[in-house]
Design an enzyme around this catalytic site. Structure first.
Site, PDB file in Angstrom:
ATOM      1  N   SER A 325       0.937  -1.340  -0.095  1.00 50.45           N
ATOM      2  CA  SER A 325       0.043  -0.079  -0.114  1.00 50.45           C
ATOM      3  C   SER A 325       0.987   1.242  -0.113  1.00 50.45           C
ATOM      4  CB  SER A 325      -0.795  -0.013   1.194  1.00 50.45           C
ATOM      5  OG  SER A 325      -1.572  -1.029   1.382  1.00 50.45           O
ATOM      6  N   SER A 470     -12.803   1.761   4.100  1.00 51.05           N
ATOM      7  CA  SER A 470     -12.368   1.226   2.872  1.00 51.05           C
ATOM      8  C   SER A 470     -11.215   2.420   2.829  1.00 51.05           C
ATOM      9  CB  SER A 470     -13.197   1.493   1.923  1.00 51.05           C
ATOM     10  OG  SER A 470     -12.151   1.448   0.536  1.00 51.05           O
ATOM     11  N   ASP A 618      -8.112  -7.463   6.276  1.00 46.67           N
ATOM     12  CA  ASP A 618      -7.185  -8.235   5.184  1.00 46.67           C
ATOM     13  C   ASP A 618      -6.647  -9.673   5.703  1.00 46.67           C
ATOM     14  OD1 ASP A 618      -7.716  -6.811   2.843  1.00 46.67           O
ATOM     15  OD2 ASP A 618      -6.039  -5.621   2.927  1.00 46.67           O
TER      16      ASP A 618
END
Ligand code: NAP
Length: 737
Positions: A325, A470, A618
């Site tokens: 990320s 999110s 996740d």
């Protein structure tokens, strides 16, 4: 109309015609291969060399008897030959050609036929050599080469299929293109490079003194100019028959050379590096396209399966690749900052390289990556350039979602595309709130890619409430907020990853934080900085769970990012009794980092608090693996609050665990897993890297081999996964790729 091909007539028995005749004859495509050439010596040679079965003394008689006629004469001769043969062609005789330009061939056919017949299918083999004449005929010339067919609107599907089959019979890959498009594409990819090679050699050879230059010329000169040894008449013909498209490409090239000239004369290092790094990246990408892969250095091209055997106790220090990320965000924000951003620890995966390539396509000079180091010459928030075409993002959903936010605020239009897997993901979660900000984004049905983003829209800030946490949607909105008037605020029901916020602040952008809410003001600037990307927590989680469930393990994971939005799994595992310690805690580039030591200790079932689960969404698959290895029944509550793609993921996991003998039940908002003995078996990761990792971790406690299919996604996300896992003590073998 059905076609039965017994007699093939090749007119023009030179390199291409001879090679095709020879290949058709050798592969017994038809009963009889007949040749015709205006040069009787070529015909005789063709017969003597076994290229053809029969040499036709009379062209018209041979055409009248043929089932398929292939024109393989120079393109300038096409009109003359067609005028000669059309009156004697039978209605069922198929006609094709091999000419390097197609517009003029079709025009010649129109002139000869009046109305184009269904039996005429023009073609062009993308294969050749510098030689000419039948003596150079090579039956293997077309093997694994492309042939472009350019059917006219009148060409029948049956006729096109027969011609395609003929080329496939000699080993070629057949594709189709519209006539005009063919001539444009070939002008850029074939005609321009040949003309440059001719021109370069001609220019250098113009001075007598330059014979010396040739004597000392190195490999680069030889490689670049090899094609200047091609047939001059053929290239003369091509220039005359495709002049307009070639001139357009020559003009583009001249403008490019002029830019380079200017960069050199003004000693503009950044402009020079820009041209060279972009060109190198494109050339490398082209090499990978040729080897059927995309961006990564160690690319995989096909399906990947893992065979995981029960492994040893895990041990040793492991240095993980950079966080996925953070790597994406470092490229994006480094490009939008002013000045030079140096990145260390960049994850060189196919996904993050897709983001990097997108910014290169928008004119940002980026050096590297080389062993995790990347240098970005940032262009500022308003310095991106229109890309030359659609931005292709491979399978990277993260690239597409975040880029939507950046591109909604640009002055130019863009199109975002991806591979088949990405094209199945809806982008609506990002697109809908961006539209509320004033962005104009078109998608395919259901919010699917490709996305078309209109530039020059005036965006305005919004107050957006995310129904589920999110980080990607939040980041896209904050990035768009940099270009919007007023304040853009996002509120989440629980904290998602905050890497974008940390990096924005690290680059000098002020954000307003309140509980569950973050806001950005328009009109700021980003200042370049050094970004040290910590080791990836999602990958670390695999090793942490592996060591926590494997008796005897003691593992040290170095320089792992321990951002509190990512450490939910570690906290849950500690509640289950795991021995996980942070050592050498420090801060790198605005992100907290530590070495993580994990020692095996038996795990006990717990009821997982929903608040912790939100910070481990996740890692839910790996958490379920830990639960399968714990004593008792673990309840994981709050799964209904997680992201919308969790249903599919939970189904895959429950099915997989069940297949190995572990009882797992899914309720409306909870999952219950009872720890127990794990067997071997065949599982499917369904193209989700988190599931693939979880199934691989299970093998540590399995009594037999676990075969996991559909793992290419994990290779794309973490190319070094198998190597690092095996180094620590896992026994995972890879098949395919
Ligand atoms: P080539 O080796 O020179 O062969 C062409 C043959 O056609 C020669 O024997 C020539 O005879 C003959 N010919 C010329 N006019 C004729 C006519 N009116 N009637 C009968 N025969 C005639 O050329 P090639 O390289 O094979 O090229 C043939 C075609 O393939 C061209 O259209 C070219 O654009 C295309 N092509 C070439 C390549 C390549 O790399 N070479 C690649 C793809 C496509 P003369 O020697 O007496 O002129």
């Amino acid at each position: 109309m059905k076609f039965s091909i017994n007699k093939v007539l090749v007119i023009g028995l030179g390199l291409i015609g001879g090679s095709l005749a020879k290949a058709l004859k050798q592969r017994r495509y038809c009963q009889h291969v007949i040749g015709y050439d205006r040069n009787p010596a070529e015909l005789e040679a063709g017969l003597a060399l076994g290229v053809i079965d029969e040499a036709a003394p009379d062209l018209r008689a041979a055409v009248a008897a043929a089932d398929l006629v292939v024109l393989a004469v120079p393109v300038k001769a096409t009109d003359r030959v067609l005028a000669d043969i059309v009156p004697v062609l039978r209605a069922h005789t198929l006609l094709t050609d091999v000419g390097s330009t197609k517009g003029n061939v079709v025009a010649a056919a129109e002139a000869a036929f009046g109305t184009l017949p269904a039996t005429f299918v023009p073609g062009h083999p993308i294969a050749g050599s510098e030689k000419s004449g039948v003596a150079a005929a090579d039956a293997q010339l077309f093997e694994r080469h492309k042939v472009i067919l350019t059917p006219t609107p009148a060409s029948s599907a049956e006729a096109t299929l027969v011609i395609a089959r003929m080329w496939q019979a000699v080993g070629a890959q057949v594709l189709q293109m519209e006539v005009g498009r063919h001539d444009q594409v070939l002008a850029a990819t074939s005609h321009l490079p040949h003309l440059l090679a001719f021109s370069l050699v001609d220019t250098l050879a113009a001075e007598a003194a330059n014979t010396d230059i040739f004597r000392y010329a190195a490999g680069g000169f030889r490689d670049f100019t090899r094609i200047a040894a091609s047939d001059p008449t053929m290239w003369h013909d091509i220039c005359l028959t495709n002049g307009d498209a070639i001139l357009a490409q020559l003009d583009r090239f001249s403008a490019g050379v002029e830019k380079l000239r200017h960069a050199i004369s003004s000693a503009d290092s950044q402009a020079m590096l820009g041209i060279f790094t972009r060109a190198k990246a494109s050339r490398d990408h082209f090499s990978r396209i040729l080897s059927s892969s995309a961006y990564a250095q160690h690319p995989h091209s096909g399906p990947v399966d893992y065979r995981a055997q029960p492994g040893a106790a895990l041990s040793g220090p492991v240095r993980l690749p950079g966080d996925k990320s953070i790597s994406h965000r470092a490229i994006m924000l480094g490009s939008l900052a002013e000045g030079i951003t140096s990145i260390e620890g960049f994850l060189e995966s196919e996904d993050s390289l897709a983001t990097l390539q997108a910014f290169r396509d928008m004119g940002v000079v980026i050096e590297g990556p080389h062993q995790g180091a990347v240098k970005i010459y940032g262009v500022g928030l308003h310095g991106l350039q229109p890309p030359p075409g659609a931005l292709y993002l491979g399978r990277s959903g993260m690239s597409m979602r975040l880029l939507c936010g950046v591109l909604a605020g640009q002055a130019f239009d863009t199109e975002l595309t991806g591979d088949v897997s990405l094209s199945r993901w809806s982008m609506e979660q990002v697109v809908l709130p961006l539209r509320q900000m004033g962005a104009r984004i078109d998608t395919a049905d259901g919010g699917l890619p490709p996305l078309r983003i209109r530039g020059a829209q005036s965006l305005h800030g919004i107050e957006h409430l995310l129904p589920v946490p999110s980080a990607q949607v939040k980041s896209a909105l904050l990035l768009a907020g940099l270009y919007a008037t007023g304040s853009t605020a996002v509120t989440e029901p629980a904290a998602s990853r905050d890497h974008t916020e940390r990096m924005l602040q690290g680059l000098g952008c002020t954000l307003d934080h309140a509980t569950g809410r973050v806001a950005v003001q328009a009109g700021g600037r980003l200042r370049a900085s050094r970004i040290d990307v910590p080791g990836d927590m999602s990958l670390a989680a695999f090793f942490i769970v592996g060591a926590a469930i494997t008796p005897g393990s003691e593992l040290l994971l170095q320089r792992v990012g321990i951002n509190p939005t990512r450490t939910g799994l570690i906290e849950i595992l500690r509640l289950m009794g795991a021995d996980i310690r942070f050592e050498q805690e420090r801060c790198a580039g605005g992100e907290p980092v530590a070495d993580v030591r994990v020692c095996y200790r038996p795990l006990s079932a717990i009821e997982v608090p929903a608040v912790l689960l939100a910070r481990a969404s996740d890692e839910l698959p790996l958490l379920m693996v830990a639960a399968a290895c714990a004593q008792g029944a673990t309840w994981i509550r709050g799964v209904g609050e997680l992201r919308h793609d969790m249903d599919r993921l939970l189904k895959m996991l429950v099915t997989g665990l069940g297949a190995l003998g572990i009882e797992a039940l899914v309720g409306a908002d909870s999952v219950c897993i009872r720890g127990g003995a794990i067997g071997g078996g065949a599982l499917n990761a369904g193209g989700d890297y988190r599931v693939a990792m979880a199934f691989a971790a299970l093998s540590q406690r399995a009594s037999g081999e676990i075969h996991i299919s559909e793992c290419a996604c994990l290779e794309a996300a973490f190319p070094e996964f198998v190597t690092l896992a095996c180094r620590a003590g896992f026994r995972i073998g890879k098949e395919g790729g």
